[in-house]
Design an enzyme around this catalytic site. Structure first.
Site, PDB file in Angstrom:
ATOM      1  N   THR A 115       1.144  -0.816  -0.465  1.00  0.00           N
ATOM      2  CA  THR A 115       0.256  -0.085  -0.015  1.00  0.00           C
ATOM      3  C   THR A 115       1.072   1.384  -0.023  1.00  0.00           C
ATOM      4  O   THR A 115       2.488   0.919  -0.259  1.00  0.00           O
ATOM      5  CB  THR A 115      -1.042  -0.338   0.840  1.00  0.00           C
ATOM      6  OG1 THR A 115      -0.126  -0.165   2.544  1.00  0.00           O
ATOM      7  CG2 THR A 115      -1.684  -1.298   1.141  1.00  0.00           C
ATOM      8  N   THR A 136       3.217   5.589  -3.206  1.00  0.00           N
ATOM      9  CA  THR A 136       3.545   4.945  -4.435  1.00  0.00           C
ATOM     10  C   THR A 136       2.980   4.205  -5.108  1.00  0.00           C
ATOM     11  O   THR A 136       3.397   3.815  -6.747  1.00  0.00           O
ATOM     12  CB  THR A 136       5.011   4.280  -4.076  1.00  0.00           C
ATOM     13  OG1 THR A 136       5.520   5.932  -2.926  1.00  0.00           O
ATOM     14  CG2 THR A 136       6.267   4.526  -5.027  1.00  0.00           C
ATOM     15  N   HIS A 163      12.090   1.504   6.140  1.00  0.00           N
ATOM     16  CA  HIS A 163      11.663   0.240   6.451  1.00  0.00           C
ATOM     17  C   HIS A 163      10.915  -0.083   5.126  1.00  0.00           C
ATOM     18  O   HIS A 163      10.714  -0.192   4.037  1.00  0.00           O
ATOM     19  CB  HIS A 163      10.116  -0.009   7.477  1.00  0.00           C
ATOM     20  CG  HIS A 163       9.129   1.589   7.061  1.00  0.00           C
ATOM     21  ND1 HIS A 163       8.506   1.938   8.006  1.00  0.00           N
ATOM     22  CD2 HIS A 163       8.413   1.278   5.542  1.00  0.00           C
ATOM     23  CE1 HIS A 163       7.092   3.162   6.541  1.00  0.00           C
ATOM     24  NE2 HIS A 163       7.503   2.300   5.935  1.00  0.00           N
ATOM     25  N   GLY A 205       7.443  -3.209   3.768  1.00  0.00           N
ATOM     26  CA  GLY A 205       6.117  -3.246   4.827  1.00  0.00           C
ATOM     27  C   GLY A 205       6.362  -2.463   6.238  1.00  0.00           C
ATOM     28  O   GLY A 205       6.658  -1.051   6.288  1.00  0.00           O
ATOM     29  N   GLU A 228      10.333  -1.673  11.295  1.00  0.00           N
ATOM     30  CA  GLU A 228      10.807  -0.858  11.346  1.00  0.00           C
ATOM     31  C   GLU A 228      12.381  -0.982  12.051  1.00  0.00           C
ATOM     32  O   GLU A 228      12.551  -2.334  12.385  1.00  0.00           O
ATOM     33  CB  GLU A 228      10.528   0.115  12.334  1.00  0.00           C
ATOM     34  CG  GLU A 228       9.163   0.330  12.027  1.00  0.00           C
ATOM     35  CD  GLU A 228       8.495   1.166  11.488  1.00  0.00           C
ATOM     36  OE1 GLU A 228       9.824   2.351  10.485  1.00  0.00           O
ATOM     37  OE2 GLU A 228       7.658   1.763  11.247  1.00  0.00           O
ATOM     38  N   LYS A 234      12.932   9.801  -0.770  1.00  0.00           N
ATOM     39  CA  LYS A 234      13.639   8.441  -0.709  1.00  0.00           C
ATOM     40  C   LYS A 234      14.511   8.507  -1.225  1.00  0.00           C
ATOM     41  O   LYS A 234      15.288   7.412  -1.153  1.00  0.00           O
ATOM     42  CB  LYS A 234      12.326   7.242  -1.613  1.00  0.00           C
ATOM     43  CG  LYS A 234      10.519   7.191  -1.208  1.00  0.00           C
ATOM     44  CD  LYS A 234      10.823   6.750   0.133  1.00  0.00           C
ATOM     45  CE  LYS A 234       9.736   7.038   0.488  1.00  0.00           C
ATOM     46  NZ  LYS A 234       8.484   6.414   0.275  1.00  0.00           N
TER      47      LYS A 234
HETATM   48  P1  PGA Z   1       4.883   5.727   0.348  1.00  0.00           P
HETATM   49  O1  PGA Z   1       5.084   4.335   2.175  1.00  0.00           O
HETATM   50  O2  PGA Z   1       4.315   4.983  -1.088  1.00  0.00           O
HETATM   51  O3  PGA Z   1       3.700   5.932   0.876  1.00  0.00           O
HETATM   52  O4  PGA Z   1       5.659   6.335   0.339  1.00  0.00           O
HETATM   53  C1  PGA Z   1       6.335   3.599   1.787  1.00  0.00           C
HETATM   54  C2  PGA Z   1       6.279   2.636   2.638  1.00  0.00           C
HETATM   55  O5  PGA Z   1       6.373   3.518   3.556  1.00  0.00           O
HETATM   56  O6  PGA Z   1       6.758   1.400   2.251  1.00  0.00           O
END
Ligand code: PGA
Length: 252
Positions: free
Chosen positions: A37, A40, A137, A139, A142, A201
């Site tokens: 989810t 992205t 992270h 999934g 963390e 990212k």
């Molecule tokens: P995002 O989250 O696609 O909303 O940046 C990615 C994730 O935290 O794995």
């Protein structure tokens, strides 16, 4: 070694990602698709829904398994990942709802729910999609001194809670816990495809590909998977050296 494809046009990135799903299902209609989810992934689902509408793909025999769900949110909750998946994907294609699996975030006994989900993952996935958090992270695994292999209940990192806030509808607070596949579960896939967009990212991508592995940067573990590929845009690839990434041939 992780293959990295850098795209000038994000539309091409998502076309190629969707094509991987199409090819997976063409080879094996009953394939198990590992889905993610987050913002992205949304254009990937849009692309897949379009391809389905055009008769280019069917999900009828597929099984879909998701990475995670927030603790305390019922499947009907507007902020749950169950709702996200229905809204963006499941309600628009021919997948059998009985084969669309997500962890139960609202179970009374979360440990038992995690164990139940783990049992549903015993079939190896054909392909696993991932996003990446700014903190590395995958999934909801963390950064930590140790990572857990199997499905488990986890606390969410403050960075993750802060980043999730923008996607939450209404005044509901972002939960501080989730049920997530573990890193062992994520690895139990023939192929892993990580998508990353945007300069936010860039650090996480560079560190994931640094040639070092650390549980403090969970995505770095993907360097140990035999078939992992990163599809990234130019901003997310900005901190990689030119020889670490390839520019794909223009997608069809
Ligand atoms: P995002 O989250 O696609 O909303 O940046 C990615 C994730 O935290 O794995």
């Amino acid at each position: 070694m992780i293959q990295v494809m850098e795209y000038e046009a994000t539309a091409d990135l998502y076309k190629d990602a969707a094509q991987m799903v199409v090819e997976t299902l063409a080879a094996r209609p009953e394939a198990v698709l590992g889905l993610a989810t987050g913002a992205t992934q949304v254009p990937l689902y849009r692309e897949l829904v379009e391809l389905y509408g055009a008769g280019r793909v069917s999900f009828r025999h597929a099984t879909c398994v998701n990475l995670d769900e927030y603790v305390g949110l019922a499947p009907s909750d507007p902020n749950s990942y169950h709702t996200y998946m229905r809204n963006h994907f499941y309600d628009h294609v021919d997948v059998d709802p009985r084969r669309c699996l997500l962890p139960e975030g609202d179970a009374t006994d979360l440990t038992a729910a995690a164990a139940r989900y783990q049992r549903l993952l015993e079939r190896r996935r054909d392909i696993q999609f991932l996003g990446i958090g700014r903190n590395g992270h995958i999934g909801f695994n963390e950064p930590n001194d140790e990572l857990i292999l199997g499905t488990h209940v986890t606390g969410l990192n403050p960075v993750t809670v802060a980043d999730s806030r923008q996607y939450f509808h209404g005044s509901q607070a972002v939960p501080h816990q989730a049920v997530t596949m573990g890193v062992g579960d994520i690895f139990f896939s023939e192929r892993i495809v990580l998508l990353a967009i945007g300069e936010d990212k860039a650090d996480a991508i560079a560190r994931a590909l640094s040639g070092r592995v650390s549980t403090r940067h969970p995505a770095s573990l993907l360097q140990l998977h035999p078939q992992a590929i990163f599809l990234v845009d130019q901003e997310a690839a900005a901190k990689l050296s030119a020889d670490r990434k390839r520019v794909p041939a223009r997608s069809a």
